[in-house]
Design a protein around this motif. Structure first.
Motif, mmCIF file in Angstrom:
data_model
loop_
_atom_site.group_PDB
_atom_site.id
_atom_site.type_symbol
_atom_site.label_atom_id
_atom_site.label_comp_id
_atom_site.label_asym_id
_atom_site.label_seq_id
_atom_site.Cartn_x
_atom_site.Cartn_y
_atom_site.Cartn_z
ATOM 1 N N ALA A 122 0.812 -1.222 0.000
ATOM 2 C CA ALA A 122 0.000 0.000 0.000
ATOM 3 C C ALA A 122 0.842 1.268 0.000
ATOM 4 O O ALA A 122 0.365 2.339 -0.392
ATOM 5 C CB ALA A 122 -0.940 0.000 1.202
ATOM 6 N N ASP A 123 2.103 1.170 0.457
ATOM 7 C CA ASP A 123 3.006 2.328 0.489
ATOM 8 C C ASP A 123 3.985 2.321 -0.676
ATOM 9 O O ASP A 123 5.007 3.009 -0.636
ATOM 10 C CB ASP A 123 3.763 2.362 1.818
ATOM 11 N N ARG A 124 3.678 1.530 -1.697
ATOM 12 C CA ARG A 124 4.463 1.460 -2.936
ATOM 13 C C ARG A 124 5.838 0.837 -2.734
ATOM 14 O O ARG A 124 6.748 1.051 -3.551
ATOM 15 C CB ARG A 124 4.625 2.841 -3.586
ATOM 16 N N ARG A 125 6.014 0.061 -1.683
ATOM 17 C CA ARG A 125 7.256 -0.698 -1.531
ATOM 18 C C ARG A 125 7.211 -1.877 -2.492
ATOM 19 O O ARG A 125 6.187 -2.528 -2.641
ATOM 20 C CB ARG A 125 7.427 -1.193 -0.091
ATOM 21 N N ASP A 126 8.339 -2.179 -3.098
ATOM 22 C CA ASP A 126 8.391 -3.238 -4.096
ATOM 23 C C ASP A 126 8.225 -4.616 -3.464
ATOM 24 O O ASP A 126 8.824 -4.917 -2.419
ATOM 25 C CB ASP A 126 9.717 -3.192 -4.863
ATOM 26 N N MET A 127 7.408 -5.431 -4.136
ATOM 27 C CA MET A 127 7.213 -6.821 -3.745
ATOM 28 C C MET A 127 7.304 -7.705 -4.982
ATOM 29 O O MET A 127 6.927 -7.280 -6.086
ATOM 30 C CB MET A 127 5.842 -7.017 -3.079
ATOM 31 N N LEU A 128 7.789 -8.921 -4.788
ATOM 32 C CA LEU A 128 7.815 -9.930 -5.834
ATOM 33 C C LEU A 128 7.107 -11.171 -5.317
ATOM 34 O O LEU A 128 7.176 -11.489 -4.130
ATOM 35 C CB LEU A 128 9.258 -10.277 -6.225
ATOM 36 N N PHE A 129 6.436 -11.881 -6.221
ATOM 37 C CA PHE A 129 5.665 -13.066 -5.837
ATOM 38 C C PHE A 129 6.087 -14.240 -6.720
ATOM 39 O O PHE A 129 5.919 -14.196 -7.941
ATOM 40 C CB PHE A 129 4.167 -12.811 -6.013
ATOM 41 N N LEU A 130 6.642 -15.269 -6.094
ATOM 42 C CA LEU A 130 6.944 -16.520 -6.792
ATOM 43 C C LEU A 130 5.770 -17.454 -6.564
ATOM 44 O O LEU A 130 5.559 -17.957 -5.458
ATOM 45 C CB LEU A 130 8.239 -17.131 -6.256
ATOM 46 N N VAL A 131 4.973 -17.672 -7.618
ATOM 47 C CA VAL A 131 3.713 -18.399 -7.486
ATOM 48 C C VAL A 131 3.566 -19.405 -8.621
ATOM 49 O O VAL A 131 4.270 -19.341 -9.627
ATOM 50 C CB VAL A 131 2.509 -17.427 -7.491
#
Length: 306
Positions: free
Chosen positions: A105-114
């Protein structure tokens, strides 16, 4: 942006060997958190599956990498979906393991291995994932999972953590499973060890799902995982929708339990045990043996496969 070279093949593409993955984009990332949730291993109450679906649904995500399904997946165990219109087969949708980019929500980068857990070549898969994570300067890797536990649905879902020795300090922020256990492992365990060896902090969060509801969706476990991820990763994530779903789910389970005196007695005993075991991440006075936990996991998995 690849572990060993720019060809997206972990250094093997130029030699004519099978490419391990395809890179779709090379964005500018600032110390992202990599969330790992792969289908195919234990996920009681669909805790991790639902948590990741909720996270991916909170904002737009873009695919960064797709792993080669023909190299890593058993296509007969994970069959493609055929689209047939008026008898004409027009398309096949193949199962794929992917890395997607998003933000909190604060625009911090996230990556998702799915996607599906690899059926084959775990070592090359973990090497590729670790190499990609290092190229993206991932600051923390968080795995999500859920297991059936001797816990009542009338108490908040608690989390337990596993981590490589290099990230043992992260376990204390979540909860420790006391004692020595030997249980069947998923690729998440291999990733933990690989990230530990590479010097990237890594921890897996495990929701303890009441064993008697492990085969049905249990959204409270998913909410607990999201809140645990937010805490350990310093992220702003919304679990409110899952909390509302959890309230409804609990009322349904309450109704089912109330119709059976034996089930009521079981829940009361579980409540007594967990209330007497504060600080024990497993929620029982004496931790079950590794054989007992492994047997519980195997029974759960057999039930899923039937």
């Amino acid at each position: 942006m690849t572990p060993d070279g720019p060809d997206g093949a972990g250094g093997t593409g130029g030699s004519g060997l099978t490419e391990l993955f395809q890179v779709h984009a090379e964005p500018e990332l600032h110390e992202p958190v990599l969330v790992v949730s792969l289908e195919g291993w234990v996920d009681a109450g669909l805790g991790a599956t639902t948590a990741v679906a909720a996270l991916l649904g909170q904002g737009a995500t873009e695919p960064l990498v797709t792993f080669n399904g023909e190299h890593f997946l058993d296509q007969r165990a994970r069959r493609p979906v055929a689209r047939i219109v008026n008898g004409v087969t027009s398309d096949l949708t193949w199962p794929r393991t992917v890395v997607r980019q998003g933000t909190d929500a604060d625009r911090r980068d996230m990556l998702f291995l799915v996607g599906p857990e690899p059926d084959f070549h775990w070592r090359s898969f973990t090497d590729a994932v670790v190499g990609l994570a290092r190229s993206w300067r991932v600051r923390l890797v968080v795995g999500l999972g859920a297991f059936p536990a001797p816990a009542p649905h009338t108490r908040p879902v608690r989390l337990a953590a596993t981590a490589p020795a290099e990230s043992a300090h992260l376990i204390e922020q979540v909860g420790i499973v006391q004692g020595e256990l030997e249980v069947p492992a998923g690729v998440l365990s291999a990733l933990e060890l690989a990230f530990g060896a590479a010097g990237t902090p890594a921890v897996s969060l495990w929701a303890r799902v009441p064993h008697y509801v492990a085969a049905m969706p249990f959204p409270e476990a998913s909410a607990a995982l999201i809140e645990g991820l937010a805490g350990v990763g310093g992220l702003s994530l919304d679990s409110s929708a899952l909390r509302r779903a959890a309230d409804s789910s609990r009322r349904q389970v309450d109704q089912l339990i109330s119709d059976n005196a034996e089930h009521q007695a079981m829940v009361r005993k579980l409540e007594e045990n967990i209330d007497a075991s504060e600080g024990n991440a497993m929620g029982v006075e004496s931790v079950p043996s590794g054989d007992e936990i492994a047997a519980e996991l195997e029974r759960f998995l057999r039930g899923e496969e039937q």
